[in-house]
Scaffold this motif. Structure first.
Motif, PDB file in Angstrom:
ATOM      1  N   ALA B  96       4.433  -3.961  -2.945  1.00 10.69           N
ATOM      2  CA  ALA B  96       3.692  -3.707  -1.702  1.00 10.69           C
ATOM      3  C   ALA B  96       2.280  -3.234  -2.034  1.00 10.69           C
ATOM      4  O   ALA B  96       1.314  -3.579  -1.338  1.00 10.69           O
ATOM      5  N   CYS B  97       2.146  -2.465  -3.091  1.00 10.89           N
ATOM      6  CA  CYS B  97       0.825  -1.969  -3.500  1.00 10.89           C
ATOM      7  C   CYS B  97      -0.072  -3.116  -3.956  1.00 10.89           C
ATOM      8  O   CYS B  97      -1.278  -3.111  -3.708  1.00 10.89           O
ATOM      9  N   ALA B  99      -0.039  -6.181  -2.937  1.00  8.55           N
ATOM     10  CA  ALA B  99      -0.544  -6.874  -1.754  1.00  8.55           C
ATOM     11  C   ALA B  99      -1.628  -6.039  -1.088  1.00  8.55           C
ATOM     12  O   ALA B  99      -2.659  -6.541  -0.638  1.00  8.55           O
ATOM     13  N   PHE B 100      -1.365  -4.749  -1.056  1.00  9.81           N
ATOM     14  CA  PHE B 100      -2.296  -3.827  -0.424  1.00  9.81           C
ATOM     15  C   PHE B 100      -3.673  -3.933  -1.080  1.00  9.81           C
ATOM     16  O   PHE B 100      -4.707  -4.005  -0.417  1.00  9.81           O
ATOM     17  N   PHE B 103      -5.849  -6.867  -0.097  1.00 12.91           N
ATOM     18  CA  PHE B 103      -6.501  -6.740   1.209  1.00 12.91           C
ATOM     19  C   PHE B 103      -7.644  -5.735   1.158  1.00 12.91           C
ATOM     20  O   PHE B 103      -8.614  -5.833   1.904  1.00 12.91           O
ATOM     21  N   ALA B 111      -5.337  -5.627   8.103  1.00 14.06           N
ATOM     22  CA  ALA B 111      -4.367  -6.001   7.081  1.00 14.06           C
ATOM     23  C   ALA B 111      -4.010  -4.796   6.228  1.00 14.06           C
ATOM     24  O   ALA B 111      -2.848  -4.579   5.888  1.00 14.06           O
ATOM     25  N   THR B 112      -4.999  -4.012   5.899  1.00 13.94           N
ATOM     26  CA  THR B 112      -4.712  -2.860   5.057  1.00 13.94           C
ATOM     27  C   THR B 112      -3.852  -1.837   5.802  1.00 13.94           C
ATOM     28  O   THR B 112      -2.986  -1.196   5.212  1.00 13.94           O
ATOM     29  N   ARG B 114      -1.694  -2.533   7.975  1.00 13.20           N
ATOM     30  CA  ARG B 114      -0.346  -3.098   7.961  1.00 13.20           C
ATOM     31  C   ARG B 114       0.294  -2.861   6.606  1.00 13.20           C
ATOM     32  O   ARG B 114       1.465  -2.519   6.494  1.00 13.20           O
ATOM     33  N   CYS B 115      -0.513  -3.059   5.596  1.00 14.14           N
ATOM     34  CA  CYS B 115       0.009  -2.847   4.243  1.00 14.14           C
ATOM     35  C   CYS B 115       0.444  -1.408   4.040  1.00 14.14           C
ATOM     36  O   CYS B 115       1.445  -1.138   3.380  1.00 14.14           O
ATOM     37  N   GLN B 118       3.716  -0.963   5.374  1.00  9.85           N
ATOM     38  CA  GLN B 118       4.695  -1.625   4.514  1.00  9.85           C
ATOM     39  C   GLN B 118       5.016  -0.737   3.318  1.00  9.85           C
ATOM     40  O   GLN B 118       6.187  -0.545   2.968  1.00  9.85           O
ATOM     41  N   VAL B 119       3.971  -0.232   2.711  1.00  4.76           N
ATOM     42  CA  VAL B 119       4.176   0.605   1.528  1.00  4.76           C
ATOM     43  C   VAL B 119       4.986   1.844   1.887  1.00  4.76           C
ATOM     44  O   VAL B 119       5.911   2.238   1.178  1.00  4.76           O
TER      45      VAL B 119
END
Lengths: 682, 154
Positions: B96-97, B99-100, B103, B111-112, B114-115, B118-119
């Motif tokens: 997850a990081c 992907a983070f 963004f 997006a961040t 959202r990330c 998620q994280v």
């Protein structure tokens, strides 16, 4: 762990420049290495600390760069190495790296979860000696001491301008140790493993000394000089000091010579068993010389590869090279044996002697493998082919090599024979080649084990009349390859396999034999007599054996892998895969021999290719040979049928079978007594 | 529940964590580092990870809550979290990081954010799982049993 004692003994407090090899370096090194680890992430810091402690290092941790710097400044000589994270809040890791480099000149390793190329490049340009990607595994930490040693070594070198003296002393010693161990392990399956262990040990010792000089590589010329010196002095009177003087090679030390001499002596001893045959063979071989020449070229590559893989001790490699190279134009190192093998089969002319030619002839890679392993027996034809192939021999550590001078012809084959075994085999192989080829797959050669040569030699002689002793490659000037007086193939009755005469043939048979032996024995039994078994097995085994054979020959496997290193492994694996070996080998001792031989084969990747071809030839040859072999079987160890069965290759087998039917078994020429088919590149 | 049963439960549970990707081989390394001289090593490290991560997540939330988001700072935090989660073996958090961070480079606020969610989600999940697992271990030890070593064919 005596960290304290280690530390004390290390007296690192003294300047690094004075830290010389042997100085304070305790046997516990790298235990006690003083590491400073800097990381702002507490989780990572804790894990790293634990891992470093598990590696027996003395750890100091900081979570801030500033703290780390101050610690370093307080105690300039209190640390050996620094591990630093790249991304830190108070100071960039690279900045810290620069500071440390300027002020303390300690080795610094950067760490980060970031594995982007730019970041890593930055580490390089800023002078980091390594860059670890997180998560850091303990295995990566186990090796960080190398940077400490390396740095110290460089410093020492600079400090000590000439430095050659000490380094020289140290280095030969280490190389000697390693070499010694390797030679001791020759013909021993475990050998390669042992050697690795020993090498590791020596490496560790090297570290302590910080000065590690590269091993002396006994090139062809060097070896020839050595041999000339020894001959001049007389083998009995040859002492390292005098040899060194005669050779007059700068940079060479007495220790280098001493260890080389030791190996040479072992080689000679192995040859002595077949010496009687050698004389016969030598004549034959000499005729063949031209062909062998190519063989001798044993593909320096192979040799080197072998050496590199550690399978083949540098010295043997050198020898092989010397042997092979001496003559051969180094055709391509191909597993000549392999080629030869095929050739052998294909033609019945004695050329095949060794797999050397195998490659050339033996297009059947598969078969070739056989030869590889068994440098010796196949010789006659193979030799011829080997010559061309010569190069591949490299793999064969043809035992002959050192003595290669003489057998330069043989050497190629021998060399190919496989690394450890090769050494033995080579001598044997060569001899065998000569002799065996004529008769029957003498495989004996390289099949790696000294026994083979001896055994084979004896066997051979009994059978064919061709001096099987030829196997004893080496020193007797008659190129071991000589054994395969391939040319004499004509002499051999229809030896298509001509173990003796037709290198190809003999090789094939030997291959088979070896293969089997190899397979089964690969375990490291230097079973001398495998070659015979191979043959026996050959009959019995159908196509499969070839595969096994390859084990010994390792060529097969190696073929594909093309890595000498893999050879040994290959052979082993080949054995396993083939499974043949165990079953097939009629319980002959071949396996040992074969196994060892197999090793070679792996080395000759090239050969492998040819091995395939060889195999095919082998099959054909085998068929013939098997018949012959059987009759011949003098070998104590096992029936000469080794070939037939071993050739694992289906085609080979079928071909053989067909041939067998067609071939009159009258030829008893193939005496594969104990020729380790190992070399037969299958 | 008797010890043997507890041990089996632990083994199955731990295996499932690996299978589902919550943990990876790095965690195994940690377990191997634990020995008699340091019998609570895993517990300590995991606790440290929890504390550190929660702090990081707070910092991240605050940083992304700013009118002018400082993506560099955000990226630094995420990078840190990525490092520690990978060292622990918390695979899903690490992913997850990753992907983070991509963004963050794009400087994409939505997006961040959202990330971040998620994280956080992955983090709480793995935290829960680890706590359960450690509790099981504690129970086994308390009952006099030993913690079975998990052999995973990684």
């Amino acid at each position: 762990m005596n960290v304290s004692s280690v530390k004390g003994s290390m007296s690192i407090s003294s300047s690094t420049s004075t830290w010389k090899a042997g100085d304070t370096i305790s046997d516990q090194f790298p235990a006690g290495l003083r590491v400073l680890v800097v990381d702002d992430d507490p989780t990572c810091l804790m894990i790293l600390e634990k891992m470093l402690i598990a590696c027996l290092y003395k750890v100091t941790k900081c979570n801030r760069a500033e703290t780390a710097l101050s610690k370093l400044r307080e105690n300039k000589n209190g640390y050996d190495i620094v591990l630093s994270d790249v991304h830190m809040p108070d100071m960039d890791g690279f900045k810290l790296l620069e500071h440390i480099g300027l002020e303390m000149d300690l080795p610094v390793i950067m760490m980060s979860a970031d594995d982007g190329k730019q970041v890593v490049m930055k580490g390089v340009t800023h002078g980091a000696c390594d860059y670890l990607i997180k998560p850091v595994r303990i295995e990566a930490l186990k090796n960080i001491w190398q940077h400490v040693v390396r740095k110290r070594k460089n410093e020492w070198k600079e400090f000590e301008q000439s430095g050659s003296v000490e380094e020289g002393d140290r280095q030969p010693k280490q190389s000697d140790d390693a070499d010694y161990s390797s030679s001791a392990n020759e013909g021993n399956w475990k050998g390669s493993k042992k050697r690795k262990d020993e090498e590791e040990e020596t490496d560790e010792r090297d570290d302590t000394s910080t000065l590690k000089k590269p091993r002396v590589v006994w090139s062809v010329e060097l070896h020839q000089q050595f041999v000339a010196a020894v001959n001049q002095l007389g083998i009995d009177k040859a002492v390292p000091k005098k040899i060194l003087e005669l050779m007059n090679v700068p940079g060479l030390t007495r220790e280098n010579v001493a260890s080389h001499l030791q190996k040479y002596r072992l080689y000679l001893r192995r040859l002595s068993g077949v010496s009687q045959h050698q004389s016969n063979l030598s004549t034959i071989i000499s005729a063949q010389d031209p062909t062998f020449g190519s063989l001798s070229s044993l593909s320096g590559l192979d040799l080197q590869t072998l050496a590199a893989t550690g399978q083949l001790p540098a010295q043997s490699l050198a020898r092989l090279q010397a042997a092979g190279l001496g003559r051969a134009t180094a055709k391509s190192g191909i597993p000549i044996t392999l080629v030869d093998q095929r050739n052998i089969f294909s033609f019945e002319n004695p050329k095949l002697r060794f797999g050397e030619g195998q490659q050339q002839h033996m297009t059947n890679k598969q078969q070739v493998n056989l030869l590889h392993g068994i440098p010796t027996t196949m010789e006659p034809k193979q030799l011829v082919s080997l010559r061309h192939a010569a190069q591949s021999i490299g793999n064969m550590n043809m035992q002959v090599p050192p003595h290669g001078a003489q057998s330069s012809q043989n050497n190629p084959l021998l060399m190919q024979m496989g690394q450890q075994q090769q050494q033995q085999q080579q001598s044997r192989g060569q001899i065998l080649v000569d002799s065996t080829i004529n008769h029957a797959p003498r495989l004996s050669s390289s099949m790696g084990q000294p026994i083979l040569s001896n055994g084979i030699a004896t066997n051979v002689s009994s059978r064919n009349g061709i001096p099987e002793n030829i196997r004893a490659p080496g020193y007797s000037q008659t190129p071991s390859m000589l054994n395969f007086p391939m040319n004499h193939a004509s002499e051999l009755p229809g030896n298509s396999f001509a173990l003796g005469s037709t290198p190809g043939v003999s090789i094939l048979t030997s291959k088979g034999a070896f293969q089997e032996d190899v397979n089964s024995e690969i375990k490291g039994s230097g079973g001398l007599m495998p070659s015979y078994d191979v043959f026996n097995d050959l009959d019995q085994h159908k196509p499969q054996s070839w595969e096994l054979q390859n084990v010994g020959m390792a060529f097969d496997t190696s073929q594909h892998s093309n890595s000498l290193q893999g050879n040994l492994d290959l052979t082993q694996s080949a054995l396993g895969q083939q499974g043949f070996s165990s079953g097939q080998m009629n319980g002959h001792n071949r396996s040992a021999a074969v196994a060892s031989k197999a090793m070679f084969s792996t080395g000759d990747v090239k050969e492998l290719g040819s091995a395939q071809n060889v195999n095919q030839h082998l099959n054909n040859l085998l068929v013939d040979n098997t018949i012959r072999v059987k009759s011949e079987r003098v070998c104590d160890t096992s029936p000469a049928n080794i070939f037939p069965d071993h050739f694992g290759q289906d085609d080979l087998m079928s071909a053989l079978l067909k041939q067998q039917e067609s071939v009159a078994s009258s030829e008893n020429e193939f005496d594969f007594d104990g020729y380790s088919m190992n070399n037969i590149p299958v | 529940m008797e010890v043997g049963q507890m041990q089996r439960r632990l083994v199955d549970y731990t295996k499932s964590l690996f299978m589902e990707g919550f943990l990876d081989a790095q965690f195994l390394q940690l377990q191997q580092l634990q020995d008699e001289s340091n019998p609570d090593f895993v517990v300590e490290v995991v606790s440290l990870f929890f504390d550190d991560s929660e702090k990081l997540l707070n910092d991240l939330t605050m940083a992304l809550d700013q009118p002018n988001v400082d993506f560099k700072k955000v990226d630094a935090h995420v990078h840190q979290l990525k490092g520690s989660s990978s060292s622990i073996g918390a695979q899903r958090v690490k992913n997850a990081c990753i992907a983070f961070r991509s963004f963050c480079e794009e400087q994409n606020i939505d997006a961040t954010l959202r990330c971040l969610q998620q994280v956080k989600q992955e983090y709480y999940l793995v935290k829960n799982k680890l706590e359960t697992m450690l509790r099981l271990e504690q129970q086994i030890v308390a009952a006099g049993g030993s913690i079975p070593m998990i052999e995973l064919g990684f």
